[in-house]
Design a protein around this motif. Structure first.
Motif, PDB file in Angstrom:
ATOM      1  N   LEU A  11       0.836  -1.209   0.000  1.00 49.77           N
ATOM      2  CA  LEU A  11       0.000   0.000   0.000  1.00 49.77           C
ATOM      3  C   LEU A  11       0.866   1.253   0.000  1.00 49.77           C
ATOM      4  CD1 LEU A  11      -2.690   1.495   0.215  1.00 49.77           C
ATOM      5  CD2 LEU A  11      -2.612   1.135   2.696  1.00 49.77           C
ATOM      6  N   LEU A  12       1.934   1.251   0.804  1.00 42.44           N
ATOM      7  CA  LEU A  12       2.835   2.412   0.840  1.00 42.44           C
ATOM      8  C   LEU A  12       3.507   2.631  -0.523  1.00 42.44           C
ATOM      9  CD1 LEU A  12       4.548   1.943   4.332  1.00 42.44           C
ATOM     10  CD2 LEU A  12       2.852   3.663   3.697  1.00 42.44           C
ATOM     11  N   LEU A  29      -5.032  -3.449  -4.612  1.00 40.08           N
ATOM     12  CA  LEU A  29      -4.833  -4.261  -3.405  1.00 40.08           C
ATOM     13  C   LEU A  29      -5.603  -5.575  -3.503  1.00 40.08           C
ATOM     14  CD1 LEU A  29      -4.931  -1.749  -0.381  1.00 40.08           C
ATOM     15  CD2 LEU A  29      -2.965  -3.009  -1.257  1.00 40.08           C
ATOM     16  N   TRP A  30      -6.871  -5.501  -3.946  1.00 42.08           N
ATOM     17  CA  TRP A  30      -7.681  -6.721  -4.031  1.00 42.08           C
ATOM     18  C   TRP A  30      -7.248  -7.601  -5.207  1.00 42.08           C
ATOM     19  CZ3 TRP A  30     -10.519  -8.883  -0.457  1.00 42.08           C
ATOM     20  CH2 TRP A  30     -10.937  -8.091   0.620  1.00 42.08           C
ATOM     21  N   THR A  31      -6.752  -6.982  -6.272  1.00 39.57           N
ATOM     22  CA  THR A  31      -6.207  -7.773  -7.383  1.00 39.57           C
ATOM     23  C   THR A  31      -4.998  -8.566  -6.902  1.00 39.57           C
ATOM     24  OG1 THR A  31      -6.943  -6.124  -8.993  1.00 39.57           O
ATOM     25  CG2 THR A  31      -5.246  -7.667  -9.707  1.00 39.57           C
ATOM     26  N   TYR A  32      -4.129  -7.886  -6.159  1.00 40.95           N
ATOM     27  CA  TYR A  32      -2.958  -8.583  -5.614  1.00 40.95           C
ATOM     28  C   TYR A  32      -3.389  -9.686  -4.648  1.00 40.95           C
ATOM     29  CZ  TYR A  32       1.218  -9.556  -2.899  1.00 40.95           C
ATOM     30  OH  TYR A  32       2.254 -10.201  -2.253  1.00 40.95           O
ATOM     31  N   ALA A  33      -4.400  -9.396  -3.811  1.00 42.39           N
ATOM     32  CA  ALA A  33      -4.876 -10.396  -2.851  1.00 42.39           C
ATOM     33  C   ALA A  33      -5.336 -11.662  -3.554  1.00 42.39           C
ATOM     34  CB  ALA A  33      -6.006  -9.812  -2.009  1.00 42.39           C
ATOM     35  N   LEU A  34      -6.046 -11.511  -4.678  1.00 38.99           N
ATOM     36  CA  LEU A  34      -6.529 -12.679  -5.423  1.00 38.99           C
ATOM     37  C   LEU A  34      -5.379 -13.409  -6.116  1.00 38.99           C
ATOM     38  CD1 LEU A  34      -9.787 -11.150  -6.935  1.00 38.99           C
ATOM     39  CD2 LEU A  34      -9.607 -12.820  -5.082  1.00 38.99           C
ATOM     40  N   THR A  87      -8.660  -6.336   3.622  1.00 38.94           N
ATOM     41  CA  THR A  87      -9.848  -5.646   4.134  1.00 38.94           C
ATOM     42  C   THR A  87      -9.449  -4.487   5.040  1.00 38.94           C
ATOM     43  OG1 THR A  87     -11.120  -7.708   4.061  1.00 38.94           O
ATOM     44  CG2 THR A  87     -12.000  -5.933   5.431  1.00 38.94           C
ATOM     45  N   MET A  88      -8.543  -4.752   5.970  1.00 40.22           N
ATOM     46  CA  MET A  88      -8.130  -3.719   6.916  1.00 40.22           C
ATOM     47  C   MET A  88      -7.446  -2.558   6.201  1.00 40.22           C
ATOM     48  SD  MET A  88      -5.731  -4.075  10.308  1.00 40.22           S
ATOM     49  CE  MET A  88      -4.242  -4.461   9.393  1.00 40.22           C
ATOM     50  N   PHE A  89      -6.515  -2.855   5.298  1.00 37.67           N
ATOM     51  CA  PHE A  89      -5.763  -1.785   4.643  1.00 37.67           C
ATOM     52  C   PHE A  89      -6.591  -1.071   3.567  1.00 37.67           C
ATOM     53  CE2 PHE A  89      -2.090  -3.833   6.614  1.00 37.67           C
ATOM     54  CZ  PHE A  89      -1.427  -2.708   7.075  1.00 37.67           C
ATOM     55  N   SER A  90      -7.643  -1.708   3.066  1.00 36.37           N
ATOM     56  CA  SER A  90      -8.561  -1.000   2.169  1.00 36.37           C
ATOM     57  C   SER A  90      -9.270   0.110   2.939  1.00 36.37           C
ATOM     58  CB  SER A  90      -9.592  -1.969   1.579  1.00 36.37           C
ATOM     59  OG  SER A  90      -8.977  -2.915   0.737  1.00 36.37           O
TER      60      SER A  90
END
Length: 676
Positions: free
Chosen positions: A270-271, A298-303, A316-319
């Motif tokens: 995120l930074l 962020l969610w693309t990377y998560a998947l 979820t938290m960092f979103s």
């Protein structure tokens, strides 16, 4: 005070209480729905009738809390897969040995010595459309080719309910899988499964194919298997190919969190993204556009990283953090954490019982609470010293939150954790950033270069450093007994210390001292619980493994050398605060107070006179006439361990049934325990 001015933290706490109640007590979906609707109606009624009567406002507050507790009970019940009518367990034909199963590969797991393992979605069972997840074990063959995610297969095999461990205090894989809503497993050979044509593709399948594409692109850089496994774990969230030696090195060094894509990695990413897309802020509605881009990436990377529980909760938290920071909304970190917990538990209540979930939030809460306090203790003048000091305070602060949980689940403490994190964490953002650059270069077809070689050298250095830390065995404290009560008391002590640091008054000094005394009393209570004697027959295939407990001492008798180091013995000893004694050969006769236990081994000798035999343990497949033994010794029960032929066990069971004598097979009923 406004009626609806309640903290999300309180709501989240009530939701957690409801989830725990649902797990402790069997409450039907109907009753939980009635509780939920009932308390909701009461709350609405109180809102309209009491909003002008401030003296009764507490009744509205109580009804709101009870509503969220009821809601926690309800969502836990409706999330139970087994209760759904379309779950495949309801379609199993118990009259057939094998079931016709159609399944889709969902997730590849770390293989064991015998099988490739996958989570699968069951699509059809005996021609009936069903739903539900299962574990499939595909026996390894000479080719050992991994099956692609989203592939659909047909097989005719048995569906087996996952069994609980047969020995006390062993790790329960059954309980672990139940938290993933998995209750059954399938065993098959590669030749027993037939691939079906399927045009359906899930998000997980697209993510897996993209990871495969990245790995194929990286192959031109000629990384070793060990380097590739670390790159996949560090950036792509896939730890299946890490060797046990490397994994243990990171674990013993207190740095295993580096290999699990979670809050640390998502925060760093995120930074980095926030820095890269900062110029967008200059255009009209730039902050909003930038926030949307950050959340999507962020969610693309998560998947892409697999969408595991740890990745989902961190994203979820960092979103929420990204939205708060970029839209200039005032955010309280505790409220941010509470919102992310609330959302995750609404989606999947079983997250609450996930060890990673507990460790993750305990660490973050501890860092934001204790790190500012520790950082004020010292003010370095130089930037490098300041960076190292901040890293050390973050690392130590995290330990306040995770030590009680780690001791309870893992019973070990890597005392050099601070050194591992002090050396690597300051450079982790650079390592992750360089890794993303290397992956981008590989995808763009850029050949091997100084950058790719440098990244490979850094991975080698990390592995060597953590291997060196792991080899400092004197600093790794193992087999620490720690109970759930001690976890609760430890957190009360930690909370008291935090409040004492903030408020510095007599009240919290008193609470802190009382917590210390109560924690000491828990150790005394543990010692009290070890009092007494017992005799244990453990289950282990092809091995005789028995133990005699006297207070806090555990004497081991086995056909195994150094049986005291066996996982079965260590787990039982640690959980019960016992001290194992070096193992000895199996004796013929044991005495526990006024009870006698006779051991009949392969020799089949039982010439015992003038002693009343209470129990007979048959081990090592003795050739004997069991009817004659029973008539001669008249025991109260026959015990059979895992070191016997199955045909012998079957024959002995029939004999005991005929003689109307209790028969205990450890392979069926678990370890046999005789208490004084």
């Amino acid at each position: 005070m406004k009626l609806l001015n309640f903290s999300i933290i309180k709501f989240t706490f009530c939701l957690i209480v409801g989830i725990i109640i649902s797990k402790l007590f069997s409450i039907s979906i109907l009753y939980s729905l009635l509780f939920c609707v009932g308390f909701t109606l009461i709350t609405i009624g109180f809102y309209f009738t009491l909003k002008k009567k401030k003296s009764f406002i507490y009744l509205f507050g109580i009804s709101v809390y009870l509503t969220f507790i009821a809601f926690g009970i309800f969502i836990t019940n409706i999330n139970g897969e087994l209760q759904k009518t379309n779950h495949f367990s309801h379609a199993i034909d118990k009259d057939q040995a094998n079931q016709t199963i159609t399944f889709r590969i969902r997730e590849r797991l770390k293989p064991n010595a015998f099988s490739q393992r996958y989570y699968v979605d069951i699509l059809k069972l005996n021609a009936k459309n069903v739903k539900g997840k299962a574990l499939i074990n595909i026996r390894k063959d000479s080719l050992n080719i991994p099956i692609p995610i989203d592939a659909v297969y047909l097989s005719k095999t048995n569906v087996i309910e996952i069994k609980a461990p047969l020995n006390p205090d062993q790790f329960s894989y059954k309980a672990y899988l139940e938290k993933q809503q998995i209750y059954y497993q399938i065993y098959a050979n590669q030749l027993d499964i037939l691939e079906l044509k399927s045009e359906t593709s899930t998000v997980f399948g697209h993510a897996a194919r993209f990871r495969n594409y990245i790995n194929k692109a990286l192959s031109k850089y000629q990384y070793s298997d060990e380097q590739s496994s670390i790159i996949n774990a560090l950036i792509l969230g896939q730890r299946q190919n890490i060797t046990k030696e490397v994994y243990d090195n990171y674990t013993n060094a207190g740095a295993i969190h580096i290999l699990a894509v979670s809050g640390l990695h998502i925060g760093i990413i995120l930074l980095l993204l926030n820095f890269v897309f900062k110029p967008i802020e200059r255009i009209k509605n730039g902050k909003l556009i930038k926030t949307i881009i950050l959340v999507i990436l962020l969610w693309t990377y998560a998947l892409i990283a697999g969408g595991s529980a740890s990745i989902i909760r961190a994203t979820t938290m960092f979103s929420i953090v990204a939205i708060g920071i970029n839209l200039k909304r005032p955010t309280n970190i505790y409220n941010t954490l509470a919102i992310s917990v609330f959302i995750l538990l609404l989606i999947k209540p079983n997250f609450l019982f996930d060890v990673g979930f507990q460790l993750s939030y305990a660490a973050v809460i501890s860092i934001v609470s204790f790190q500012p306090i520790l950082e004020r203790l010292y003010s370095p003048k130089y930037k490098l010293n300041k960076l190292l000091w901040q890293t050390l305070t973050v690392t130590v602060s995290a330990q306040f939150g995770i030590i009680p949980i780690s001791l309870y689940y893992f019973h070990q403490f890597p005392s050099l954790f601070w050194l591992s994190n002090l050396i690597v964490i300051p450079f982790l953002s650079l390592i992750l950033g360089l890794g993303l650059v290397v992956i981008t270069c590989a995808i763009l077809g850029i050949p091997k270069s100084f950058i790719s070689d440098t990244f490979g050298a850094i991975i080698n250095w990390m592995n060597q450093f953590f291997a060196w830390i792991s080899n400092q065995e004197d600093f790794l404290i193992l087999d620490i007994p720690f109970t759930l009560l001690q976890v609760v008391v430890s957190y009360l002590l930690i909370f008291s210390i935090y409040q004492l640091c903030i408020q510095k008054n007599y009240t919290w000094t008193k609470f802190t001292l009382v917590s210390v005394i109560v924690l000491q009393l828990t150790y005394i209570l543990n010692q009290y619980h070890t009092k007494g004697d017992s005799f244990l027959v453990f289950h282990k295939n092809r091995t005789t493994l028995i133990a005699k407990k006297h207070n806090n001492q555990l004497a081991i008798y086995s056909t195994l050398k150094h049986a005291e180091t066996n996982t079965i013995i260590r787990s039982y000893a640690v959980k019960n605060a016992l001290q194992p004694i070096a193992s000895k050969p199996v004796n013929v006769l044991y005495k526990l107070k006024d009870k006698h236990i006779l051991i009949v081994d392969s020799l089949g000798v039982y010439n015992i006179k003038n002693i009343t035999i209470d129990y007979v343990l048959l081990t090592q497949s003795p050739k004997l006439n069991l009817e004659r033994l029973i008539d001669s010794l008249k025991p109260k029960a026959i015990i059979v361990d895992g070191n016997n032929y199955k045909s012998y066990i079957s024959r002995w069971r029939q004999t005991c049934k005929k003689q109307k004598l209790p028969f205990y097979q450890t392979g069926k009923t678990g370890a046999f325990i005789i208490k004084d």
